[in-house]
Write a protein that holds these residues in place. Structure first.
Motif, PDB file in Angstrom:
ATOM      1  N   ASP A  60       0.832  -1.217   0.000  1.00  0.00           N
ATOM      2  CA  ASP A  60       0.000   0.000   0.000  1.00  0.00           C
ATOM      3  C   ASP A  60       0.859   1.256   0.000  1.00  0.00           C
ATOM      4  N   GLY A  61       1.921   1.229  -0.810  1.00  0.00           N
ATOM      5  CA  GLY A  61       2.791   2.379  -0.950  1.00  0.00           C
ATOM      6  C   GLY A  61       3.842   2.523   0.137  1.00  0.00           C
ATOM      7  N   ARG A  62       3.764   1.732   1.177  1.00  0.00           N
ATOM      8  CA  ARG A  62       4.720   1.783   2.291  1.00  0.00           C
ATOM      9  C   ARG A  62       5.925   0.907   1.970  1.00  0.00           C
ATOM     10  N   HIS A  63       7.118   1.467   2.083  1.00  0.00           N
ATOM     11  CA  HIS A  63       8.337   0.720   1.802  1.00  0.00           C
ATOM     12  C   HIS A  63       8.604  -0.273   2.924  1.00  0.00           C
ATOM     13  N   ILE A  64       8.668  -1.543   2.568  1.00  0.00           N
ATOM     14  CA  ILE A  64       8.946  -2.607   3.540  1.00  0.00           C
ATOM     15  C   ILE A  64      10.432  -2.919   3.566  1.00  0.00           C
ATOM     16  N   GLY A  65      11.074  -2.897   2.396  1.00  0.00           N
ATOM     17  CA  GLY A  65      12.490  -3.211   2.289  1.00  0.00           C
ATOM     18  C   GLY A  65      12.708  -4.395   1.381  1.00  0.00           C
ATOM     19  N   GLY A  66      13.792  -5.123   1.641  1.00  0.00           N
ATOM     20  CA  GLY A  66      14.158  -6.265   0.820  1.00  0.00           C
ATOM     21  C   GLY A  66      13.616  -7.579   1.344  1.00  0.00           C
TER      22      GLY A  66
END
Length: 85
Positions: A60-66
């Motif tokens: 939802d557009g939120r950066h979680i990472g790798g």
């Protein structure tokens, strides 16, 4: 279900791992292959606050990472609530 986006490259084992985890959760993410670079890679770097490695996951557009970040989020019970939102 939340919108999940993932930036990947061909033959990337970490990308495969992240995709498998998401598939196990019943999620089919919107995948963007940046193997050839270009404007999509530049967009990923901007969205990921300068991170250049793949995969880069957004919920939802939120950066979680790798991949490791995604797995850690799941291990501490934080992934399912984000996916259900």
């Amino acid at each position: 279900m939340a919108k999940v986006e993932i930036y990947t490259k061909a033959f990337c084992p970490y990308c495969t791992r992240a995709m498998r985890l998401l598939a196990a959760k019943g999620v089919t993410p919107e995948e963007t292959d940046i193997s050839m670079g270009g404007p999509q890679r530049a967009a990923m770097i901007q969205r990921a606050n300068g991170r250049t490695t793949v995969p880069q996951v957004f919920i939802d557009g939120r950066h979680i990472g790798g991949s490791d970040d995604l797995a850690a989020l799941d291990a501490r019970g934080g992934l399912d609530p984000l996916l259900a939102a």
